[in-house]
Design an enzyme around this catalytic site. Structure first.
Site, PDB file in Angstrom:
ATOM      1  CG  ASP A   1     -11.606   9.745 -13.391  1.00 36.11           C
ATOM      2  OD1 ASP A   1     -11.653   8.520 -13.622  1.00 36.11           O
ATOM      3  OD2 ASP A   1     -10.551  10.384 -13.301  1.00 36.11           O
TER       4      ASP A   1
ATOM      5  CG  ASP B   1      -5.894   4.564 -13.527  1.00 38.68           C
ATOM      6  OD1 ASP B   1      -6.821   4.211 -14.274  1.00 38.68           O
ATOM      7  OD2 ASP B   1      -5.785   5.716 -13.077  1.00 38.68           O
TER       8      ASP B   1
HETATM    9  C1  GAL Z   1      -7.699   8.157 -13.562  1.00 37.73           C
HETATM   10  C2  GAL Z   1      -8.401   7.578 -12.358  1.00 37.73           C
HETATM   11  C3  GAL Z   1      -8.448   8.662 -11.306  1.00 37.73           C
HETATM   12  C4  GAL Z   1      -7.036   9.063 -10.941  1.00 37.73           C
HETATM   13  C5  GAL Z   1      -6.264   9.479 -12.188  1.00 37.73           C
HETATM   14  C6  GAL Z   1      -4.777   9.704 -11.897  1.00 37.73           C
HETATM   15  O1  GAL Z   1      -7.647   7.214 -14.560  1.00 37.73           O
HETATM   16  O2  GAL Z   1      -9.686   7.145 -12.716  1.00 37.73           O
HETATM   17  O3  GAL Z   1      -9.164   8.210 -10.173  1.00 37.73           O
HETATM   18  O4  GAL Z   1      -6.399   7.981 -10.305  1.00 37.73           O
HETATM   19  O5  GAL Z   1      -6.366   8.506 -13.203  1.00 37.73           O
HETATM   20  O6  GAL Z   1      -4.050  10.073 -13.018  1.00 37.73           O
END
Ligand code: GAL
Length: 397
Positions: free
Chosen positions: A189, A129
């Site tokens: 997301d 991430d």
């Molecule tokens: C976001 C990511 C999500 C999930 C989340 C977890 O940045 O895009 O898919 O992994 O973090 O905190």
């Protein structure tokens, strides 16, 4: 990434969309068992991926990452062994920052230590991430260097681990990530909604800096079309994990979601409760002929050919001189849609025989619609698609 992985887009299941931070060993083991026994594994869904919130919030004295002992009393390795014993592969999550998006310990500056730890645990897949990146983003080069550090660390371990970048499209990963990773997210997301605009997801084109979250399926589709051709075998545009089965969309809307993800060659990572799958969800996620479009050996993402109001036409090459064609109706009422051979093979003009009679197969219904020449006109439900396979090509060269 040169690791021989993701020759076709990866398939599997991830904890985040359904469970967020509420993950533990039992939940993941139950999901893995269900994937193995329900037929999902046989269809190709083989990565079981633990997303955020598995970590303990301090490293060992040797700086090694640790799992939260309440959620994972045995640690991660025995769980990975169990997943492997079911014939599945195991994935884990971290961030190229000081903390993950959920505020847990992450891997910036600890790339080698963490990659070695995951290799020791038997991990097969890393989702990586972008939170708390210490300002090391804003130019492709800054993002590239930060993500390459982990790519190098993974490669150094000698254990092939699929490397899935999650930087939400920042700095254009389709341009910088294809040589260092197996897939890269292209937007903020996804959320379980068909087309509702949300202030938290302000970007409506790929070329916008605030990726955000709560992005609808149509929002992501409209961004993905611009970069679809950047995907290739071993390096895919990731439209984000699937929401099918989570309850926020109707069956036709989920069909649109799954169809475009499949045809644009996104990874197909389930995000629903796989221990309790309804027949309507099965109808979407377990259709062999639709999955085959995603896993096709031409490795060729479909293109959006045109947009006319709420209607969109997609077309793409498949192996053996066949073609995938999608009639997408994003409108609120059912519509008749027409696609001509010249539309469908627009990139092959002028070598298109517009009078050519071609058999057309409906992939969701898994049945032939008969032969057509010159054009095809079909009813398309509101917020729906028709996913077609042209069993031959209209090009003469
Ligand atoms: C976001 C990511 C999500 C999930 C989340 C977890 O940045 O895009 O898919 O992994 O973090 O905190």
């Amino acid at each position: 990434a040169n690791n021989g992985l993701a020759i076709t887009p990866q398939m599997g299941w991830n904890t985040w969309n359904k469970y967020g931070c509420n993950v533990d060993e039992q939940l993941i083991l139950d999901a893995a068992k269900a994937i193995a026994s329900s037929g999902l594994k046989d269809l190709g869904y083989n990565y079981v991926i633990i997303d955020d919130c598995w970590q303990k919030n301090e490293r060992e004295s040797s700086k090694t990452l640790l799992a939260d002992p309440t959620k994972f009393p045995r640690g991660i390795k025995p769980l990975v062994d169990d997943i492997h014993n079911l014939g599945l592969k195991a994935g884990i999550y971290s961030s190229a920052g000081t903390l993950t998006c959920g505020g847990h310990i992450a891997s910036l500056g600890y790339e080698d230590i963490d990659a070695k730890t995951w290799a020791k645990w038997g991990i097969d897949y890393l989702k990586y991430d972008n939170c708390y990146n210490q300002g090391q983003s804003g130019t492709p080069k800054l993002s590239y260097d930060r993500y390459k550090a982990m790519g190098n660390a993974l490669n150094k371990t000698g254990r092939p681990m699929l490397y899935s970048l999650c930087n939400w499209g920042e700095d254009g990963p389709w341009n910088f990530a294809s040589t260092i990773s197996n897939s890269w997210r292209i937007s903020g997301d996804v959320y379980d909604n068909f087309n509702r605009p949300d202030p938290a997801c302000p970007c409506t084109t790929y070329d916008c800096v605030l990726a955000g979250f709560r992005c609808s399926v149509m929002n992501i589709i409209n961004k993905a079309v611009a970069v679809s051709q950047k995907a290739r075998s071993g390096g895919w545009n990731d439209l984000d994990m699937l929401e099918v089965g989570n309850g926020g969309m109707n069956q036709e809307e989920y069909r649109v979601h799954y169809t475009i993800w499949a045809a644009l060659k996104s990874p197909l990572i389930l995000g629903n409760d796989v221990t309790n799958i309804t027949n309507t969800t099965k109808e979407i996620i377990m259709n062999k002929e639709v999955i085959a479009v995603n896993q096709d050996s031409s490795f060729s993402p479909a293109n959006r050919i045109w947009v006319k109001g709420d209607q969109q036409l997609f077309s793409g090459n498949l192996a053996n001189n066949t073609q995938v064609v999608i009639l997408l109706n994003a409108g609120d009422s059912a519509a008749k849609m027409t696609a001509t051979w010249d539309d469908i093979w627009v990139y092959n003009l002028p070598n298109v025989d517009s009078s050519r009679s071609i058999e057309v197969r409906d992939l969701w219904k898994q049945k032939s619609l008969g032969n057509f020449s010159n054009h095809i006109t079909l009813d398309v439900p509101a917020h729906g698609v028709r996913l077609l396979k042209f069993m031959d090509s209209a090009t003469s060269s």
